[in-house]
Scaffold this active site. Structure first.
Site, PDB file in Angstrom:
ATOM      1  N   GLU A  94      -5.412   4.164 -13.332  1.00 24.08           N
ATOM      2  CA  GLU A  94      -3.907   4.637 -13.537  1.00 24.08           C
ATOM      3  C   GLU A  94      -3.488   3.636 -14.536  1.00 24.08           C
ATOM      4  O   GLU A  94      -3.684   2.506 -14.468  1.00 24.08           O
ATOM      5  CB  GLU A  94      -3.316   4.696 -12.079  1.00 24.08           C
ATOM      6  N   ILE A 148       1.873   0.317 -13.507  1.00 25.06           N
ATOM      7  CA  ILE A 148       3.304   0.131 -13.767  1.00 25.06           C
ATOM      8  C   ILE A 148       4.066  -1.156 -13.506  1.00 25.06           C
ATOM      9  O   ILE A 148       3.786  -1.555 -12.001  1.00 25.06           O
ATOM     10  CB  ILE A 148       4.035   1.290 -13.023  1.00 25.06           C
ATOM     11  N   HIS A 208       7.841   1.211  -4.472  1.00 21.00           N
ATOM     12  CA  HIS A 208       7.185   1.976  -3.518  1.00 21.00           C
ATOM     13  C   HIS A 208       8.195   2.765  -2.794  1.00 21.00           C
ATOM     14  O   HIS A 208       8.977   2.330  -1.891  1.00 21.00           O
ATOM     15  CB  HIS A 208       6.161   1.311  -2.910  1.00 21.00           C
ATOM     16  N   ARG A 227      -1.390  11.744   7.651  1.00 21.47           N
ATOM     17  CA  ARG A 227      -1.720  11.007   9.156  1.00 21.47           C
ATOM     18  C   ARG A 227      -0.318  10.423   9.483  1.00 21.47           C
ATOM     19  O   ARG A 227       0.665  10.399   8.784  1.00 21.47           O
ATOM     20  CB  ARG A 227      -2.557   9.967   9.262  1.00 21.47           C
TER      21      ARG A 227
HETATM   22  P1  ADP Z   1       0.271   2.566   6.094  1.00 20.51           P
HETATM   23  O1  ADP Z   1       1.762   2.631   5.451  1.00 20.51           O
HETATM   24  O2  ADP Z   1       0.164   3.533   7.317  1.00 20.51           O
HETATM   25  O3  ADP Z   1      -0.132   1.076   6.404  1.00 20.51           O
HETATM   26  P2  ADP Z   1      -1.383   2.356   3.858  1.00 20.51           P
HETATM   27  O4  ADP Z   1      -1.861   3.339   2.980  1.00 20.51           O
HETATM   28  O5  ADP Z   1      -0.482   1.396   3.418  1.00 20.51           O
HETATM   29  O6  ADP Z   1      -0.376   3.226   5.040  1.00 20.51           O
HETATM   30  O7  ADP Z   1      -2.510   1.684   4.753  1.00 20.51           O
HETATM   31  C1  ADP Z   1      -3.975   1.998   4.328  1.00 20.51           C
HETATM   32  C2  ADP Z   1      -4.662   2.368   5.711  1.00 20.51           C
HETATM   33  O8  ADP Z   1      -4.754   0.814   6.632  1.00 20.51           O
HETATM   34  C3  ADP Z   1      -4.330   3.233   6.767  1.00 20.51           C
HETATM   35  O9  ADP Z   1      -5.437   4.017   6.970  1.00 20.51           O
HETATM   36  C4  ADP Z   1      -3.756   2.519   7.803  1.00 20.51           C
HETATM   37  O10 ADP Z   1      -3.758   3.163   9.037  1.00 20.51           O
HETATM   38  C5  ADP Z   1      -4.612   1.336   7.854  1.00 20.51           C
HETATM   39  N1  ADP Z   1      -3.880   0.052   8.448  1.00 20.51           N
HETATM   40  C6  ADP Z   1      -2.782  -0.439   7.802  1.00 20.51           C
HETATM   41  N2  ADP Z   1      -2.272  -1.500   8.934  1.00 20.51           N
HETATM   42  C7  ADP Z   1      -3.087  -1.290  10.028  1.00 20.51           C
HETATM   43  C8  ADP Z   1      -3.102  -1.988  11.309  1.00 20.51           C
HETATM   44  N3  ADP Z   1      -2.567  -2.800  11.725  1.00 20.51           N
HETATM   45  N4  ADP Z   1      -4.026  -1.567  11.988  1.00 20.51           N
HETATM   46  C9  ADP Z   1      -5.041  -0.642  11.835  1.00 20.51           C
HETATM   47  N5  ADP Z   1      -5.037  -0.028  10.507  1.00 20.51           N
HETATM   48  C10 ADP Z   1      -4.011  -0.446   9.698  1.00 20.51           C
HETATM   49  P1  ADP Z   2      -3.464   2.611  -0.751  1.00 17.50           P
HETATM   50  O1  ADP Z   2      -4.583   3.731  -0.490  1.00 17.50           O
HETATM   51  O2  ADP Z   2      -4.451   1.292  -0.428  1.00 17.50           O
HETATM   52  O3  ADP Z   2      -2.259   2.620   0.015  1.00 17.50           O
HETATM   53  P2  ADP Z   2      -1.813   3.205  -2.894  1.00 17.50           P
HETATM   54  O4  ADP Z   2      -2.626   3.829  -3.944  1.00 17.50           O
HETATM   55  O5  ADP Z   2      -1.123   3.589  -2.091  1.00 17.50           O
HETATM   56  O6  ADP Z   2      -3.081   2.618  -2.161  1.00 17.50           O
HETATM   57  O7  ADP Z   2      -1.311   1.777  -3.479  1.00 17.50           O
HETATM   58  C1  ADP Z   2      -1.031   0.630  -2.979  1.00 17.50           C
HETATM   59  C2  ADP Z   2      -0.047  -0.170  -3.427  1.00 17.50           C
HETATM   60  O8  ADP Z   2      -0.254  -0.784  -4.955  1.00 17.50           O
HETATM   61  C3  ADP Z   2       1.196   0.897  -3.860  1.00 17.50           C
HETATM   62  O9  ADP Z   2       2.112   0.725  -2.928  1.00 17.50           O
HETATM   63  C4  ADP Z   2       1.788  -0.040  -5.167  1.00 17.50           C
HETATM   64  O10 ADP Z   2       2.439  -1.210  -4.722  1.00 17.50           O
HETATM   65  C5  ADP Z   2       0.539  -0.397  -5.859  1.00 17.50           C
HETATM   66  N1  ADP Z   2       0.198   0.486  -6.849  1.00 17.50           N
HETATM   67  C6  ADP Z   2      -0.771   1.315  -6.857  1.00 17.50           C
HETATM   68  N2  ADP Z   2      -0.823   2.166  -7.921  1.00 17.50           N
HETATM   69  C7  ADP Z   2      -0.230   1.391  -8.979  1.00 17.50           C
HETATM   70  C8  ADP Z   2       0.132   1.569  -9.915  1.00 17.50           C
HETATM   71  N3  ADP Z   2      -0.314   2.371 -10.916  1.00 17.50           N
HETATM   72  N4  ADP Z   2       1.034   0.603 -10.778  1.00 17.50           N
HETATM   73  C9  ADP Z   2       1.450  -0.368 -10.181  1.00 17.50           C
HETATM   74  N5  ADP Z   2       1.253  -0.560  -8.614  1.00 17.50           N
HETATM   75  C10 ADP Z   2       0.502   0.313  -8.230  1.00 17.50           C
HETATM   76 MG    MG Z   3      -0.759   3.727  -0.031  1.00 13.23          MG
END
Ligand code: ADP
Ligand code: ADP
Ligand code: MG
Length: 453
Positions: A200, A203, A208, A292
């Site tokens: 990607e 940015i 977020h 979820r």
């Molecule tokens: P979320 O906003 O629910 O943390 P993310 O995409 O940022 O979602 O988190 C990525 C993954 O990490 C998710 O599958 C989430 O359930 C897992 N995760 C984050 N924090 C915890 C935690 N405290 N315990 C278990 N799994 C976690």
């Molecule tokens: P995850 O599945 O681990 O939650 P995400 O794709 O949601 O992964 O990305 C996690 C975080 O990384 C985002 O909340 C954002 O802060 C940062 N991020 C992801 N993609 C980008 C991007 N293309 N440019 C800048 N920051 C990014």
């Molecule tokens: Mg995410």
């Protein structure tokens, strides 16, 4: 009719789900690893079953053990919580094959959206803007390099199966790219057993912003407004709030509409979150969908007056959504601080151990989701998040004040936590002004290191 639910999770989210079951008059069944024998969720549930050794792959990730446990106790449904098997399409399918209701979307939809690279294609087809990047996944460095001229630096390298900020790297030039791609890919292989990556455009200094949606089996989809999760460290959220200080009614409507389009495109059912990244000019792009319940669902519950876990269960039980789009108003302001057992001064190193004394804050508009109790031993085996402090107040300023009051009152003795660190963010002028991007924590830490805080 669902009467008994097995909870395929641990910690505070398992406790949260057990309470929802009890409020709905349903039976709850806890599963636990040997490591977790003394955990709160095990004590609170109506029934409990040990399903294996401490390491998650032997317990909370052991699909067959969990299904067998559910069948043995006569459970009708399984709630996966977040993390662990919550976005595992094979597990959802296994539930189906064994006549168990998986409380979440169908395995097909998890496949379509859980794979982040494939989700980008689905969203493009639905007319939802995505971050510019690779048209599909790549497995080989040479194929990835061929895409670079089209995308342009800086670039974010991401794991198709990624989550929790893992398997994600930034590259600012061609030289960095080779190293970072290889590192990100090996991280992905280790964490997700998948070498599929995607690229990607990175940015700079974005926000977020994510939209919570709920959908029933009858085509009703409702958007519950946004959460601003820009306060992150290593791409992991630390603080979430709703509404976002950066979103006005017009932008909220656009985001809600994009999220609804995304959900409808895959005939989504149950709770889901569409994550967007928003650049400085207010343009937003689809980043991923979490199929979820989310860690930070509590802030949405506070401002919308809903119970999202109870709603998940009702939807899975074939009931209609209990609210309509016009019922959803964001009232007041809610903020969540994630409390982790870790040492901020030692690069946030996890700090498991005994909780010798615990005092939780309470009061009007203060909610603490936790599985802690005095005498509990925090295991080193699992995630370091031990509590979520959520406050609700008429406006953002009052919510920040209430969070300071709550964090100031909270006492956890025996282990190190990030309580003081979270408190210091509440006092930061940029945070108070709502002037936050995903680089906020990095700036904040460098100010601290420079002795300016
Ligand atoms: P979320 O906003 O629910 O943390 P993310 O995409 O940022 O979602 O988190 C990525 C993954 O990490 C998710 O599958 C989430 O359930 C897992 N995760 C984050 N924090 C915890 C935690 N405290 N315990 C278990 N799994 C976690
Ligand atoms: P995850 O599945 O681990 O939650 P995400 O794709 O949601 O992964 O990305 C996690 C975080 O990384 C985002 O909340 C954002 O802060 C940062 N991020 C992801 N993609 C980008 C991007 N293309 N440019 C800048 N920051 C990014
Ligand atoms: Mg995410």
């Amino acid at each position: 009719m669902i009467q008994k639910i097995l909870i395929a999770n641990r910690g505070e989210i398992a406790v949260r789900i057990i309470r929802a079951c009890r409020n709905l008059g349903l039976q709850s069944v806890a599963i636990y690893s040997k490591e977790d024998a003394n955990s709160l969720h095990v004590q609170l549930a109506d029934q409990r079953i040990c399903i294996g050794e401490g390491p998650a792959r032997n317990s909370y990730l052991n699909k067959n053990h969990i299904i067998t446990a559910a069948l043995n106790v006569g459970a009708d449904a399984i709630h996966p919580g977040f993390g662990f098997l919550s976005e595992n399409a094979d597990f959802a399918r296994l539930c189906q094959d064994n006549g168990l209701i998986f409380i979440g979307p169908s395995p097909e939809v998890i496949d379509q959206m859980g794979n982040k690279s494939q989700a980008r294609q689905t969203m493009t087809a639905a007319g939802v803007p995505i971050v510019p990047g690779s048209p599909s996944h790549v497995r080989h460095l040479e194929d990835a390099k061929a895409l670079l001229p089209d995308i342009g630096f800086p670039i974010m390298i991401k794991a198709s199966s990624g989550g929790g900020g893992k398997g994600m790297r930034i590259a600012r030039n061609a030289l960095e790219f080779e190293d970072q791609f290889t590192i990100a890919q090996s991280e992905s292989i280790n964490a997700f057993a998948d070498d599929a990556m995607y690229l990607e455009k990175y940015i700079e200094d974005p926000k977020h912003i994510e939209i919570q949606i709920m959908a029933d089996q009858y085509g009703q989809v409702v958007a519950l407004g946004e959460r601003d999760c820009s306060v992150q460290r290593n791409h992991q959220k630390l603080i979430e709030e709703s509404p976002s200080p950066a979103i006005d009614d017009r932008l909220r409507e656009q985001l809600n509409q994009a999220a609804l389009a995304a959900a409808r495109a895959v005939q989504y059912v149950n709770a889901g979150t569409i994550e967007f990244i928003m650049d400085k000019s207010g343009d937003f792009y689809f980043m991923e969908m979490n199929t979820r319940i989310q860690v930070e669902h509590g802030v949405t519950e506070m401002v919308t007056g809903t119970d999202l876990i109870a709603e998940q269960i009702r939807i899975a039980d074939g009931q209609h959504l209990s609210f309509k789009q016009e019922d959803i108003q964001l009232r007041g302001h809610a903020i969540e601080c994630r409390i982790n057992a870790e040492i901020p001064a030692k690069n946030f190193m996890p700090s498991p151990g005994p909780v010798n004394h615990l005092h939780l804050p309470a009061g009007n508009g203060v909610r603490v989701d936790t599985a802690l109790y005095s005498g509990y031993q925090i295991p080193s085996e699992y995630d370091s998040m031990i509590a979520k402090v959520i406050v609700h107040a008429p406006d953002r300023e009052a919510a920040i004040q209430k969070m300071k009051s709550a964090l100031g009152e909270m006492v956890i003795l025996g282990v190190e936590t990030n309580l003081d660190f979270q408190y210091s963010i509440m006092q930061n002028p940029d945070f108070k002004a709502g002037d936050i991007t995903t680089s906020f924590i990095e700036h904040f830490l460098s100010l601290k290191a420079g002795g300016k805080l």
